[in-house]
Enzyme design. Structure first.
Site, PDB file in Angstrom:
ATOM      1  N   TYR A 289       7.622 -95.404  70.718  1.00 53.97           N
ATOM      2  CA  TYR A 289       8.951 -95.219  70.135  1.00 53.97           C
ATOM      3  C   TYR A 289       9.016 -96.002  68.836  1.00 53.97           C
ATOM      4  CZ  TYR A 289      14.043 -95.716  69.513  1.00 53.97           C
ATOM      5  OH  TYR A 289      15.321 -95.708  69.017  1.00 53.97           O
TER       6      TYR A 289
ATOM      7  N   LYS B 219      13.885-106.976  65.979  1.00 57.96           N
ATOM      8  CA  LYS B 219      14.102-107.793  67.180  1.00 57.96           C
ATOM      9  C   LYS B 219      13.921-109.298  66.924  1.00 57.96           C
ATOM     10  CE  LYS B 219      13.919-103.782  69.992  1.00 57.96           C
ATOM     11  NZ  LYS B 219      13.090-102.599  69.996  1.00 57.96           N
TER      12      LYS B 219
ATOM     13  N   ASP C  96       3.571-100.721  64.372  1.00 60.59           N
ATOM     14  CA  ASP C  96       4.989-100.951  64.621  1.00 60.59           C
ATOM     15  C   ASP C  96       5.094-102.094  65.621  1.00 60.59           C
ATOM     16  OD1 ASP C  96       7.632-101.020  65.218  1.00 60.59           O
ATOM     17  OD2 ASP C  96       7.834 -98.880  65.706  1.00 60.59           O
TER      18      ASP C  96
HETATM   19  C1  PLP Z   1      13.395-101.325  69.060  1.00 58.24           C
HETATM   20  C2  PLP Z   1      12.284-100.630  68.336  1.00 58.24           C
HETATM   21  C3  PLP Z   1      12.483 -99.921  67.145  1.00 58.24           C
HETATM   22  C4  PLP Z   1      13.860 -99.677  66.587  1.00 58.24           C
HETATM   23  O1  PLP Z   1      14.497-100.851  66.208  1.00 58.24           O
HETATM   24  P1  PLP Z   1      16.114-100.842  66.080  1.00 58.24           P
HETATM   25  O2  PLP Z   1      16.418-102.226  65.591  1.00 58.24           O
HETATM   26  O3  PLP Z   1      16.634-100.542  67.445  1.00 58.24           O
HETATM   27  O4  PLP Z   1      16.452 -99.811  65.086  1.00 58.24           O
HETATM   28  C5  PLP Z   1      11.395 -99.422  66.492  1.00 58.24           C
HETATM   29  N1  PLP Z   1      10.140 -99.584  66.962  1.00 58.24           N
HETATM   30  C6  PLP Z   1       9.907-100.248  68.098  1.00 58.24           C
HETATM   31  C7  PLP Z   1       8.503-100.436  68.561  1.00 58.24           C
HETATM   32  C8  PLP Z   1      10.964-100.783  68.834  1.00 58.24           C
HETATM   33  O5  PLP Z   1      10.726-101.401  69.984  1.00 58.24           O
END
Ligand code: PLP
Length: 432
Positions: free
Chosen positions: A146, A269, A241
């Site tokens: 994701y 995060k 990511d």
């Molecule tokens: C949480 C997450 C996102 C999106 O971040 P948001 O701050 O919710 O927009 C993108 N990539 C990964 C791997 C994530 O865990």
């Protein structure tokens, strides 16, 4: 004995009048577990407190940012000090320089970075940069990863191997989805074949090096190492990511953990310490293409605002304390081992996948590496586990596909309490 949840239930009824599904992010709606969402009014250490004054040991930790637990004193203090001076100026600030230096000095693979306001924004911008830098259109992503709600990444595999992607959300033009190729994780041959067929069109491969948004799908190190090599061979950018894994597997995240240098890394995060912050960064040559140095446009009214930077800076400073990640990982391992050895002793079809301070309950003994190895039927077991744990004052994210997090604030006592409740509920699940 049923916990009272009258106030949460009442607020949820009201919230449904104002927000789609009563929430501002879909998984919060408790659709895949029992009951209605809890409305949380306060957090402290490893606990959260709902509107009905029930308290819970929290393993959701705001979905990952709170590696230091709730309402950490050092972070709170830093934020309050910043708030005293004004919330945002729309100018560069000293705080921005300081956190930039802290990250670049302590992360081998970040020469330069750009702050944004969410993980999604970081990914969206990194993809644009990869396309702008290479002059190519297509991107490769993996089924089971994701990357936020970016149009071109809300895409799943079409039928057949290595076909063009189809969007998983209404509102995304198929023309756009088709520029995304979706491949299974941990399948090197698939990547190799796709690169051979399309390399001249492919700007980047994006992967969660520790896929943690669809269960915890730990990859073979050799797969990640080979991805790096294939990207080099075909002059395709590799984007890690690390919105979850960044600063959690160590200060250098998964890149440092596996010793692999991606071209770009996205963060979110933990980097914001609980405030809305994301960032993307990497090699100077590539980051030089971002405006105003280069032609790839990217901007933000509240980017790197001093409050968010203060929270992020305090959060990252705490991570640099000697032994921080080692002791958090050891604490998590102890928790995981307690539950796993109980389940093994009873011969349950159950295993906990875990790395560093991330864990995930899999209702199978098999290793789970790809998205399609997760049995959707096993989610009914998670549902029972989730519901009974809430009754016992333990909060997991409300979906069996979500991972749990242990924070520095989790006490050994809380972990022992949680582990023993989890073992008891596993007994009930398997007795049925
Ligand atoms: C949480 C997450 C996102 C999106 O971040 P948001 O701050 O919710 O927009 C993108 N990539 C990964 C791997 C994530 O865990």
């Amino acid at each position: 004995m049923k916990l009272k949840r009258d106030k949460s239930n009442q607020l949820f009824q009201e919230a449904k009048q104002y927000f789609p599904g009563g929430v501002n992010s879909p998984v919060r709606a408790f659709k895949s577990v029992h009951g209605a969402p809890l409305f949380i009014k306060r957090g402290d250490g490893d606990r959260i407190y709902d509107e009905d004054d029930n308290s819970y040991i929290d393993f959701c930790c705001s979905w990952g940012p709170l590696i230091h637990g709730h309402n950490n004193e050092y972070i709170r203090h830093a934020v309050l000090q910043a708030v005293d001076k004004g919330l945002s100026f729309g100018t560069p600030t000293r705080q921005g320089v300081e956190i930039g230096k802290l990250i670049v000095d302590n992360h081998r693979y970040i020469d330069k970075l750009r702050f944004v306001c969410s993980g999604t924004e970081a990914v969206m911008s990194a993809i644009r940069l990869a396309r702008g830098f290479t002059g190519r259109k297509k991107i490769i992503k993996f089924d089971g990863c994701y990357h936020g709600h970016v149009d071109s990444l809300l895409v799943k595999a079409g039928s057949g191997l290595a076909t063009f992607g189809v969007s998983t959300s209404a509102g995304i033009p198929e023309e756009l989805a088709q520029e995304t190729l979706v491949l299974p994780l941990n399948d090197l041959a698939g990547v190799e074949e796709t690169l051979k067929a399309h390399a001249d069109d492919i700007a980047c491969i994006i992967i969660e090096p520790v896929p943690a948004n669809n269960g915890l799908l730990l990859q073979d190190t050799s797969f990640l190492v080979w991805l790096r090599k294939l990207c080099d061979d075909h002059k395709v950018l590799l984007i890690f990511d690390e919105v979850i894994s960044g600063f959690r597997l160590g200060f250098e995240g998964a890149a440092g953990y596996y010793n692999i240098e991606p071209d770009l890394i996205t963060f979110g995060k933990i980097i914001g310490g609980g405030m809305p912050v994301g960032a993307f960064g990497g090699k100077a040559e590539i980051m030089g293409h971002v405006a105003p140095d280069g032609p790839v446009y990217q901007a933000g009214t509240l980017s790197a605002n001093p409050i968010a930077m203060a929270a992020g800076m305090a959060s990252l400073e705490l991570l640099l304390k000697e032994g921080f990640h080692e002791s958090l990982a050891a604490k998590t391992q102890g928790f995981v081992d307690t539950i796993q050895s109980h389940a093994d002793g009873k011969g349950y079809e159950f295993s906990i996948q875990s790395i560093a301070s991330i864990f995930w309950f899999a209702f199978t003994k098999n290793r789970v590496v790809t998205a399609d190895q997760i049995d959707p039927n096993s989610m009914s077991k998670f549902k029972q586990l989730h519901g009974e744990l809430l009754e016992r004052g333990i909060y997991l994210g409300p979906s069996g596909y979500e991972v749990g997090f242990v924070s520095a604030a989790h006490t050994e006592e809380s972990l022992a309490t949680a582990a023993s409740h989890i073992c008891e509920i596993l007994d009930r699940i398997h007795a049925a």
